[in-house]
Design a protein around this motif. Sequence first.
Motif, PDB file in Angstrom:
ATOM      1  N   ARG A   1      -2.183  15.874   6.132  1.00 47.39           N
ATOM      2  CA  ARG A   1      -1.189  16.150   5.079  1.00 47.39           C
ATOM      3  C   ARG A   1      -1.269  17.621   4.686  1.00 47.39           C
ATOM      4  NH1 ARG A   1       1.094  11.722   1.977  1.00 47.39           N
ATOM      5  NH2 ARG A   1       0.190   9.720   2.569  1.00 47.39           N
ATOM      6  N   ARG A   2      -2.468  18.088   4.398  1.00 48.77           N
ATOM      7  CA  ARG A   2      -2.726  19.508   4.171  1.00 48.77           C
ATOM      8  C   ARG A   2      -4.235  19.718   4.196  1.00 48.77           C
ATOM      9  NH1 ARG A   2      -1.048  17.270  -0.576  1.00 48.77           N
ATOM     10  NH2 ARG A   2      -2.392  17.528  -2.400  1.00 48.77           N
ATOM     11  N   ILE A   3      -4.636  20.993   4.247  1.00 52.27           N
ATOM     12  CA  ILE A   3      -6.065  21.336   4.221  1.00 52.27           C
ATOM     13  C   ILE A   3      -6.313  21.922   2.844  1.00 52.27           C
ATOM     14  CG2 ILE A   3      -7.890  22.719   5.287  1.00 52.27           C
ATOM     15  CD1 ILE A   3      -6.219  22.633   7.906  1.00 52.27           C
ATOM     16  N   ALA A   4      -6.935  21.134   1.986  1.00 50.91           N
ATOM     17  CA  ALA A   4      -6.893  21.489   0.570  1.00 50.91           C
ATOM     18  C   ALA A   4      -8.097  20.955  -0.199  1.00 50.91           C
ATOM     19  CB  ALA A   4      -5.609  20.930  -0.050  1.00 50.91           C
ATOM     20  N   ALA A   5      -8.177  21.418  -1.439  1.00 49.25           N
ATOM     21  CA  ALA A   5      -9.203  20.938  -2.360  1.00 49.25           C
ATOM     22  C   ALA A   5      -8.744  19.624  -2.989  1.00 49.25           C
ATOM     23  CB  ALA A   5      -9.442  21.968  -3.452  1.00 49.25           C
ATOM     24  N   VAL A   6      -9.655  18.664  -3.063  1.00 54.87           N
ATOM     25  CA  VAL A   6      -9.382  17.416  -3.775  1.00 54.87           C
ATOM     26  C   VAL A   6     -10.211  17.437  -5.051  1.00 54.87           C
ATOM     27  CG1 VAL A   6      -9.461  14.899  -3.690  1.00 54.87           C
ATOM     28  CG2 VAL A   6      -9.045  16.205  -1.596  1.00 54.87           C
ATOM     29  N   PRO A   7      -9.565  17.667  -6.202  1.00 58.94           N
ATOM     30  CA  PRO A   7     -10.340  17.749  -7.441  1.00 58.94           C
ATOM     31  C   PRO A   7     -10.825  16.388  -7.909  1.00 58.94           C
ATOM     32  CG  PRO A   7      -8.002  18.006  -7.897  1.00 58.94           C
ATOM     33  CD  PRO A   7      -8.124  17.840  -6.418  1.00 58.94           C
ATOM     34  N   ASN A   8     -11.939  16.418  -8.591  1.00 59.11           N
ATOM     35  CA  ASN A   8     -12.427  15.224  -9.267  1.00 59.11           C
ATOM     36  C   ASN A   8     -11.741  15.213 -10.632  1.00 59.11           C
ATOM     37  OD1 ASN A   8     -13.816  13.435 -10.861  1.00 59.11           O
ATOM     38  ND2 ASN A   8     -15.835  14.067 -10.137  1.00 59.11           N
ATOM     39  N   HIS A   9     -10.743  14.331 -10.792  1.00 52.30           N
ATOM     40  CA  HIS A   9      -9.939  14.427 -12.016  1.00 52.30           C
ATOM     41  C   HIS A   9     -10.736  14.120 -13.275  1.00 52.30           C
ATOM     42  CE1 HIS A   9      -9.186  10.073 -11.637  1.00 52.30           C
ATOM     43  NE2 HIS A   9      -8.857  10.306 -10.386  1.00 52.30           N
ATOM     44  N   TYR A  10     -11.793  13.334 -13.143  1.00 51.60           N
ATOM     45  CA  TYR A  10     -12.664  13.089 -14.312  1.00 51.60           C
ATOM     46  C   TYR A  10     -13.274  14.401 -14.778  1.00 51.60           C
ATOM     47  CZ  TYR A  10     -12.557   8.030 -13.822  1.00 51.60           C
ATOM     48  OH  TYR A  10     -12.153   6.732 -13.781  1.00 51.60           O
TER      49      TYR A  10
ATOM     50  N   MET B   1     -17.467  25.841 -15.267  1.00 51.90           N
ATOM     51  CA  MET B   1     -16.205  26.198 -14.617  1.00 51.90           C
ATOM     52  C   MET B   1     -15.478  27.222 -15.489  1.00 51.90           C
ATOM     53  SD  MET B   1     -13.487  23.396 -13.252  1.00 51.90           S
ATOM     54  CE  MET B   1     -12.079  23.873 -12.300  1.00 51.90           C
ATOM     55  N   ASP B   2     -15.320  28.445 -14.968  1.00 54.10           N
ATOM     56  CA  ASP B   2     -14.652  29.485 -15.761  1.00 54.10           C
ATOM     57  C   ASP B   2     -13.164  29.575 -15.407  1.00 54.10           C
ATOM     58  OD1 ASP B   2     -14.488  30.865 -13.365  1.00 54.10           O
ATOM     59  OD2 ASP B   2     -16.183  32.194 -13.800  1.00 54.10           O
TER      60      ASP B   2
ATOM     61  N   GLN C   1     -18.124  30.951  -1.825  1.00 57.00           N
ATOM     62  CA  GLN C   1     -19.291  30.670  -2.662  1.00 57.00           C
ATOM     63  C   GLN C   1     -18.885  29.813  -3.865  1.00 57.00           C
ATOM     64  OE1 GLN C   1     -20.102  32.502  -5.866  1.00 57.00           O
ATOM     65  NE2 GLN C   1     -21.886  31.132  -6.027  1.00 57.00           N
ATOM     66  N   ARG C   2     -17.731  30.129  -4.463  1.00 54.40           N
ATOM     67  CA  ARG C   2     -17.255  29.342  -5.610  1.00 54.40           C
ATOM     68  C   ARG C   2     -16.856  27.921  -5.207  1.00 54.40           C
ATOM     69  NH1 ARG C   2     -15.549  31.801 -10.667  1.00 54.40           N
ATOM     70  NH2 ARG C   2     -16.313  33.933 -10.729  1.00 54.40           N
ATOM     71  N   VAL C   3     -16.222  27.781  -4.047  1.00 51.49           N
ATOM     72  CA  VAL C   3     -15.866  26.436  -3.573  1.00 51.49           C
ATOM     73  C   VAL C   3     -17.134  25.595  -3.400  1.00 51.49           C
ATOM     74  CG1 VAL C   3     -14.939  25.106  -1.625  1.00 51.49           C
ATOM     75  CG2 VAL C   3     -13.675  27.088  -2.481  1.00 51.49           C
ATOM     76  N   GLY C   4     -18.166  26.212  -2.808  1.00 53.38           N
ATOM     77  CA  GLY C   4     -19.445  25.507  -2.626  1.00 53.38           C
ATOM     78  C   GLY C   4     -20.025  25.053  -3.953  1.00 53.38           C
ATOM     79  N   GLN C   5     -19.956  25.946  -4.948  1.00 50.12           N
ATOM     80  CA  GLN C   5     -20.492  25.624  -6.271  1.00 50.12           C
ATOM     81  C   GLN C   5     -19.686  24.510  -6.939  1.00 50.12           C
ATOM     82  OE1 GLN C   5     -23.365  27.351  -7.338  1.00 50.12           O
ATOM     83  NE2 GLN C   5     -23.386  25.585  -8.731  1.00 50.12           N
ATOM     84  N   LEU C   6     -18.340  24.570  -6.812  1.00 50.20           N
ATOM     85  CA  LEU C   6     -17.469  23.541  -7.414  1.00 50.20           C
ATOM     86  C   LEU C   6     -17.730  22.174  -6.779  1.00 50.20           C
ATOM     87  CD1 LEU C   6     -14.173  25.645  -7.611  1.00 50.20           C
ATOM     88  CD2 LEU C   6     -15.402  24.690  -9.581  1.00 50.20           C
ATOM     89  N   LEU C   7     -18.029  22.171  -5.490  1.00 55.26           N
ATOM     90  CA  LEU C   7     -18.376  20.911  -4.814  1.00 55.26           C
ATOM     91  C   LEU C   7     -19.733  20.411  -5.316  1.00 55.26           C
ATOM     92  CD1 LEU C   7     -17.289  21.838  -1.176  1.00 55.26           C
ATOM     93  CD2 LEU C   7     -16.375  19.897  -2.465  1.00 55.26           C
ATOM     94  N   ASP C   8     -20.709  21.323  -5.392  1.00 57.81           N
ATOM     95  CA  ASP C   8     -22.050  20.952  -5.858  1.00 57.81           C
ATOM     96  C   ASP C   8     -22.001  20.411  -7.282  1.00 57.81           C
ATOM     97  OD1 ASP C   8     -23.201  21.681  -3.498  1.00 57.81           O
ATOM     98  OD2 ASP C   8     -23.983  23.610  -4.204  1.00 57.81           O
ATOM     99  N   ASP C   9     -21.172  21.042  -8.125  1.00 59.43           N
ATOM    100  CA  ASP C   9     -21.095  20.645  -9.532  1.00 59.43           C
ATOM    101  C   ASP C   9     -20.197  19.432  -9.758  1.00 59.43           C
ATOM    102  OD1 ASP C   9     -22.728  22.774 -10.041  1.00 59.43           O
ATOM    103  OD2 ASP C   9     -21.160  24.087 -10.822  1.00 59.43           O
ATOM    104  N   GLY C  10     -19.507  18.988  -8.696  1.00 60.46           N
ATOM    105  CA  GLY C  10     -18.683  17.778  -8.819  1.00 60.46           C
ATOM    106  C   GLY C  10     -17.283  17.997  -9.349  1.00 60.46           C
ATOM    107  N   TYR C  11     -16.854  19.255  -9.498  1.00 58.07           N
ATOM    108  CA  TYR C  11     -15.469  19.489  -9.931  1.00 58.07           C
ATOM    109  C   TYR C  11     -14.490  19.195  -8.791  1.00 58.07           C
ATOM    110  CZ  TYR C  11     -17.255  21.590 -14.176  1.00 58.07           C
ATOM    111  OH  TYR C  11     -17.895  21.787 -15.373  1.00 58.07           O
ATOM    112  N   LEU C  12     -14.953  19.411  -7.572  1.00 56.17           N
ATOM    113  CA  LEU C  12     -14.167  19.024  -6.395  1.00 56.17           C
ATOM    114  C   LEU C  12     -14.870  17.858  -5.714  1.00 56.17           C
ATOM    115  CD1 LEU C  12     -13.312  22.479  -4.725  1.00 56.17           C
ATOM    116  CD2 LEU C  12     -11.904  21.133  -6.298  1.00 56.17           C
ATOM    117  N   SER C  13     -14.086  16.851  -5.303  1.00 47.91           N
ATOM    118  CA  SER C  13     -14.669  15.737  -4.558  1.00 47.91           C
ATOM    119  C   SER C  13     -14.818  16.124  -3.095  1.00 47.91           C
ATOM    120  CB  SER C  13     -13.770  14.504  -4.584  1.00 47.91           C
ATOM    121  OG  SER C  13     -13.215  14.306  -5.827  1.00 47.91           O
ATOM    122  N   ARG C  14     -13.927  16.997  -2.655  1.00 49.06           N
ATOM    123  CA  ARG C  14     -13.851  17.276  -1.231  1.00 49.06           C
ATOM    124  C   ARG C  14     -13.066  18.549  -1.026  1.00 49.06           C
ATOM    125  NH1 ARG C  14     -10.645  15.713   2.611  1.00 49.06           N
ATOM    126  NH2 ARG C  14     -11.721  15.564   4.565  1.00 49.06           N
TER     127      ARG C  14
END
Lengths: 174, 151
Positions: free
Chosen positions: A68-77, B1-2, B39-52
Motif C-alpha cells: 500500500r505504501r512504505i510508511a510509519a505506522v503510529p501507535n495511536h495510544y 516526543m518533541d 536515528q529519530r525513527v529508531g527512537q520512536l520505535l524503541d519508545d513505542g510511538y511507532l508500531s512499525r
Amino acid sequence: MKNSLDRLMDADDSEPLVDELDRRIIQATQAGLPLDVRPYHALAEALEVAVDVVMARLSSMRERGIIRRIAAVPNHYALGYKVNGMSVWDVPDDSVARLGKQVGALDFVSHCYQRPRHLPVWPYNLFAMVHGQTREAVEDQVGEIAALLEGCNRGHEVLYSTRILKKTGLRISK
Amino acid sequence: MDALDCRLVNLLQDGIDITAQPYMAVAGQLGISEEQVVQRVGQLLDDGYLSRFGPMYDAEKMGGAFSLCAMQIPADELEKTAETVNAFDEVAHNYLREHALNMWFVIATEHADHLPVVLQQIEQKTGYPVYNMPKLEEYYIGLRFEAGATQ
C-alpha cells in the motif's frame, strides 16, 4: 491478433502474485525496513541481491497494490488517541452501499466496511471505526453517524477496545 | 516526543519513496540530516510511538485473504485463550473489546484457501466458535493520526 480466450488468459496472468524473490523481500521487511539512510541498499546487502533489483521489485509490488505504501505506522495510544470505538450498525442491505459511502466520508472515521451478520448473535452489517481522546469525544462522533443514518438505523453499538492483545502486522510463513 | 518528532511522524505516515536515499526529502523539509531522521525513527520505535516502519503489505493483493474475526471468551479463560490465538502467525492483531463478543482479531493468510483452515484450527485449539466477518465492501480506509494534535 489475440482472440478472446488469449485475452482471458492474459487477464489471469496479470493477477498480482509474488514469486520467490518477492517473498524473500517480504519476509525481510515485514517486521520493518532496515534503519539506515540507504535502507534499500541495506536490504539488498542482507538479501545478497543487487539494489536495482530490490528497488524494482518493491516498485512493482507497490504499483500492483501488494504494498500500500512504505510508511510509519503510529501507535495511536501513544499519540494520545486512547479511545478506539468500533461502531457497528444494522442497516438495510439494500441501502448499505449508499450509507457506507456517506459514513466513510466523515473525517473522523478511519475505516468503514460492510461485513456479514451472524444472526442471532450479531445483527450488524456496517462497521465504522472512530478514534478520540475520550469516550465523550467518540460518543459525539457516533451521534453524528446516527444522525446521518436516521431512519435506516435499526440498532447500533460501540465496542470500545480495552487492551491490545497482539499487534504485529502481516506475517507470511517461511 | 518533541515537536520535530510530531512533524516527522506526520510526514512519514504518508510514506517514503523507493529511491537510493528516501529520507532526503523529509530531512530537507525538517531541516535535519538523513542520519538524524533515521536515528529519530529508531527512537520512536524503541519508545513505542511507532508500531512499525516499513512496507505495508496487502494480503489480498498477494492472492491471500484477510478477515476480522470475533470470539466470546469467558473472563477466566481469556489469558489462556489469547495466548493460544496469538500463537498463530496468521493472527496479525488482536484487541480485547467491551462486548459479549470480547476478542476481536485480524487474520491474514498468504493463500486464500488457507483462511478457513486457520479458523478451524483456532476453534479446535480453543474450544470456542470463531465468528468470521470478512469485509464484503470497503467504503473507506484512511487510517492516519495527527501526532501532536491531542496535546
